[in-house]
Design a protein around this motif. Structure first.
Motif, PDB file in Angstrom:
ATOM      1  N   GLU A  81      -4.763  -4.696   3.467  1.00 52.43           N
ATOM      2  CA  GLU A  81      -4.320  -3.633   2.908  1.00 52.43           C
ATOM      3  C   GLU A  81      -3.059  -3.307   3.627  1.00 52.43           C
ATOM      4  OE1 GLU A  81      -5.010  -1.720   0.385  1.00 52.43           O
ATOM      5  OE2 GLU A  81      -6.646  -2.412  -0.087  1.00 52.43           O
ATOM      6  N   PRO A  82      -2.090  -2.934   3.220  1.00 54.31           N
ATOM      7  CA  PRO A  82      -1.594  -2.237   1.615  1.00 54.31           C
ATOM      8  C   PRO A  82      -1.271  -3.127   0.739  1.00 54.31           C
ATOM      9  CG  PRO A  82       0.170  -1.569   2.940  1.00 54.31           C
ATOM     10  CD  PRO A  82      -0.751  -2.483   4.091  1.00 54.31           C
ATOM     11  N   ALA A  84      -3.164  -5.733  -0.452  1.00 55.68           N
ATOM     12  CA  ALA A  84      -4.522  -6.252  -0.930  1.00 55.68           C
ATOM     13  C   ALA A  84      -4.665  -6.817  -2.458  1.00 55.68           C
ATOM     14  CB  ALA A  84      -5.788  -5.489  -0.847  1.00 55.68           C
ATOM     15  N   HIS A  85      -3.559  -6.298  -3.270  1.00 56.86           N
ATOM     16  CA  HIS A  85      -3.536  -6.410  -4.617  1.00 56.86           C
ATOM     17  C   HIS A  85      -2.576  -7.656  -4.768  1.00 56.86           C
ATOM     18  CE1 HIS A  85       0.129  -4.400  -3.531  1.00 56.86           C
ATOM     19  NE2 HIS A  85       0.834  -5.109  -4.638  1.00 56.86           N
TER      20      HIS A  85
END
Length: 174
Positions: A81-82, A84-85
């Motif tokens: 994060e932030p 993680a996508h």
């Protein structure tokens, strides 16, 4: 993990890869384009790398295989994060496998896996300024050039530019 990419397959690293890995990776023409591949690449590097992959420390790093022979490697570098996508992607092929469309098939397959199975939304990578072949692979796989990281890394004793490329999951819908 096993992924059929047509001309090649992507699979987990195995003990049988240890002997072949230094034969492929100990090549200055490969090391020239990689930031983290040791050079010279020795058996001790192969033992360590395959061990890390087998014990799960490198769970998103895989071998590339062509006609039952080790051909190279591909990895996703997952982020926390932030971010993680998103993940970075890196790949290399042994020189005997260059120019045959293998990298394009593998990168395309791994991108689909990352988006469809891992739920990632973005993949990116930075390519050294003198590596147009890798830039073509990325463009064929739907990556867009996002910019230049000017003088961002020291390689061969000088500061060089890297070209930033990215592909988004929604690009799979096109």
């Amino acid at each position: 993990m096993y992924l059929d990419c047509g001309i090649a397959s992507v699979r987990d690293w195995a003990p049988g890869d240890i002997a072949a890995l230094p034969q492929l990776a100990n090549n200055p023409r490969i090391a020239r384009n990689m930031l983290v591949l040791p050079s010279p690449y020795q058996l001790l590097h192969a033992v360590s790398w395959v061990g890390q992959c087998m014990d799960g420390r490198q769970r998103t790093a895989w071998a590339i295989e062509v006609d039952d022979a080790l051909a190279g490697g591909v990895s996703l570098m997952l982020r926390g994060e932030p971010e993680a996508h998103s993940a970075g992607i890196a790949y290399w092929l042994g020189e005997p496998f260059w120019g045959r469309g293998i990298a394009t098939a593998v990168v395309g397959g791994v991108c689909n896996y990352a988006f469809d199975e891992l739920g990632l939304k973005r993949l990116d990578t930075a390519v050294l300024e003198w590596n147009p072949a890798s830039m073509r692979v990325l463009e064929k796989c739907g990556f867009a050039r996002e910019g230049v990281l000017r003088r961002s890394v020291t390689k061969e004793g000088r500061l060089v530019d890297r070209m930033m490329f990215a592909r988004l999951a929604e690009d799979n819908d096109d």
